[in-house]
Design a protein around this motif. Sequence first.
Motif, mmCIF file in Angstrom:
data_model
loop_
_atom_site.group_PDB
_atom_site.id
_atom_site.type_symbol
_atom_site.label_atom_id
_atom_site.label_comp_id
_atom_site.label_asym_id
_atom_site.label_seq_id
_atom_site.Cartn_x
_atom_site.Cartn_y
_atom_site.Cartn_z
ATOM 1 N N ILE A 30 19.444 74.100 22.999
ATOM 2 C CA ILE A 30 18.839 72.410 23.531
ATOM 3 C C ILE A 30 17.524 72.840 22.937
ATOM 4 N N ALA A 31 16.405 71.564 22.140
ATOM 5 C CA ALA A 31 15.902 71.339 21.770
ATOM 6 C C ALA A 31 14.793 71.014 22.750
ATOM 7 N N VAL A 32 14.024 71.487 23.481
ATOM 8 C CA VAL A 32 13.438 70.906 24.462
ATOM 9 C C VAL A 32 12.027 70.521 23.789
ATOM 10 N N ALA A 33 11.609 69.006 23.147
ATOM 11 C CA ALA A 33 10.252 69.011 22.906
ATOM 12 C C ALA A 33 9.383 67.598 23.642
ATOM 13 N N SER A 34 8.253 66.719 22.692
ATOM 14 C CA SER A 34 7.832 66.512 23.480
ATOM 15 C C SER A 34 6.649 66.031 22.335
ATOM 16 N N GLY A 35 5.997 64.299 22.264
ATOM 17 C CA GLY A 35 5.459 63.647 21.083
ATOM 18 C C GLY A 35 4.345 64.263 20.696
ATOM 19 N N LYS A 36 3.547 65.107 21.436
ATOM 20 C CA LYS A 36 2.237 65.909 21.322
ATOM 21 C C LYS A 36 2.470 67.007 22.126
ATOM 22 N N VAL A 159 21.875 71.562 17.142
ATOM 23 C CA VAL A 159 21.834 71.332 18.757
ATOM 24 C C VAL A 159 22.391 70.402 19.394
ATOM 25 N N THR A 160 22.741 70.909 20.089
ATOM 26 C CA THR A 160 24.144 70.128 21.323
ATOM 27 C C THR A 160 22.888 69.015 21.298
ATOM 28 N N GLY A 161 21.766 69.543 22.026
ATOM 29 C CA GLY A 161 20.340 67.808 22.849
ATOM 30 C C GLY A 161 19.140 68.246 22.604
ATOM 31 N N ALA A 162 18.454 67.015 22.739
ATOM 32 C CA ALA A 162 17.655 67.382 22.808
ATOM 33 C C ALA A 162 16.994 67.504 24.539
ATOM 34 N N VAL A 163 15.433 67.168 24.901
ATOM 35 C CA VAL A 163 15.271 66.939 26.062
ATOM 36 C C VAL A 163 14.214 66.780 25.404
ATOM 37 N N ILE A 164 13.459 65.229 26.133
ATOM 38 C CA ILE A 164 12.046 64.912 26.254
ATOM 39 C C ILE A 164 11.161 65.429 27.125
ATOM 40 N N VAL A 165 10.333 65.565 26.871
ATOM 41 C CA VAL A 165 8.690 66.316 28.460
ATOM 42 C C VAL A 165 7.496 65.038 27.873
ATOM 43 N N VAL A 186 17.699 61.360 13.253
ATOM 44 C CA VAL A 186 18.722 62.614 12.619
ATOM 45 C C VAL A 186 19.967 63.152 13.792
ATOM 46 N N ASN A 187 20.347 61.998 14.781
ATOM 47 C CA ASN A 187 22.048 62.041 14.990
ATOM 48 C C ASN A 187 21.901 63.238 15.780
ATOM 49 N N VAL A 188 20.514 63.826 16.577
ATOM 50 C CA VAL A 188 21.216 64.460 17.526
ATOM 51 C C VAL A 188 20.612 63.517 19.214
ATOM 52 N N PRO A 189 21.234 64.131 20.052
ATOM 53 C CA PRO A 189 21.652 63.076 21.040
ATOM 54 C C PRO A 189 20.619 63.327 22.316
ATOM 55 N N VAL A 190 19.686 63.239 22.498
ATOM 56 C CA VAL A 190 18.304 62.822 23.780
ATOM 57 C C VAL A 190 18.975 62.868 24.840
#
Length: 294
Positions: A30-36, A159-165, A186-190
Motif C-alpha cells: 500500500i503506497a501512502v503518498a502526497s502531492g506535496k 502495488v495493490t493500491g495507493a492512498v493519498i494524504v 500508471v494504472n495503480v488503483p487509488v
Amino acid sequence: MTDTASYDATRSRQAPTQEHKQVPGVKHLIAVASGKGGVGKSTTATNLALALTQQGARVGMLDADLYGPSQPRMLGLEGTPESPDGKTLEPMVRHGIQTMSIGFLVDEASPVIWRGPMITQALTKLVYGTNWDDLDYLIVDMPPGTGDIHLTMAQKIPVTGAVIVTTPQDVALLDARKGLKMFEKVNVPVLGIIENMSTHICSHCGHEEHIFGEGGARKMAREANSELLGELPLDIRIRLGADAGVPVCLSDPGGELARAYGHIAAELIKKVEAASSVMAHSNAERAMPEIVME
C-alpha cells in the motif's frame, strides 16, 4: 518539433509491458503518498500501520522517501539491519512493525545525493532485498511529488493500491490531485483519500476551527470518483508522539485519535480486499507511461 518543448502529460502510449515480480513475504503493498510535503504523510503512514496491527494484521513499513527518511525516528528505531548472507537485510522491528529504511544505512545528518538510476536501484534493493516475514500489508511511505520513485513503484513493483494524504488547503489539494492523476495514469488503483489536519480543537476552551479550510478532500474524492477514508485533526499529540518514537496509536490506544486511525485502517482493509478481488479476475498488466516531448 516545435520551438518550445513541452511535456505532454496527457498522452500515454502503451509501451511493452513487464511482469511485476511478487515481493516475497508480502501479500499487499500500500503506497501512502502526497502531492506535496508538509501534509503529515509520514505521520499518517506510521499511525495507519500501527492501527492495522491493532486490528490483527501483520504489517511492515518501507520508508521509500530516500531523500528524507523519517520512519526510523517515528518508530523509535536505531542501529543497522543485520545481513545473514551478505546480500539481504533483516527488517528492524519495533511496536510489531517490520521496518526498512535507507535511514538505517546512512548517517541521519548526511544527505542522500543520488541521481534517478541510483534511486531506482536503491528502492528496488530495499523492496526485494529485505527478508519480509509473512506480511499482510507493507505500508510504503512515499516521498512527496511524482518522480522517479513513484514511477519505479508503478512499473516494477506490484502495488495493490495507493492512498493519498492531503490537508484541506487549496494549495495542498492542487498537488494532491496531481498525485492522484499520476497513479491513475500508471494504472495503480487509488484506494482513497485521507484528509489530515482537518480541524483544530483548542485544548483550553474546546473551540473548533478549520485552520486550513473545510471539506476540500471530500470534494476532491467526489470529483475523482474516489472515497474519503477519514479525517484527522491537527493535534499536538500526533506530533509529539512521532518525534518521541511512540506514535499516538501506542501512547493512547483507546483515545479519540487512535480511534480515528482505526476507522481509516478498517476502511482501507475493505478497499484492499475489493481491489484484490478485481485484480484476481484480471490478467491485464499495467502499461508503462512514456514521456512524450512535443
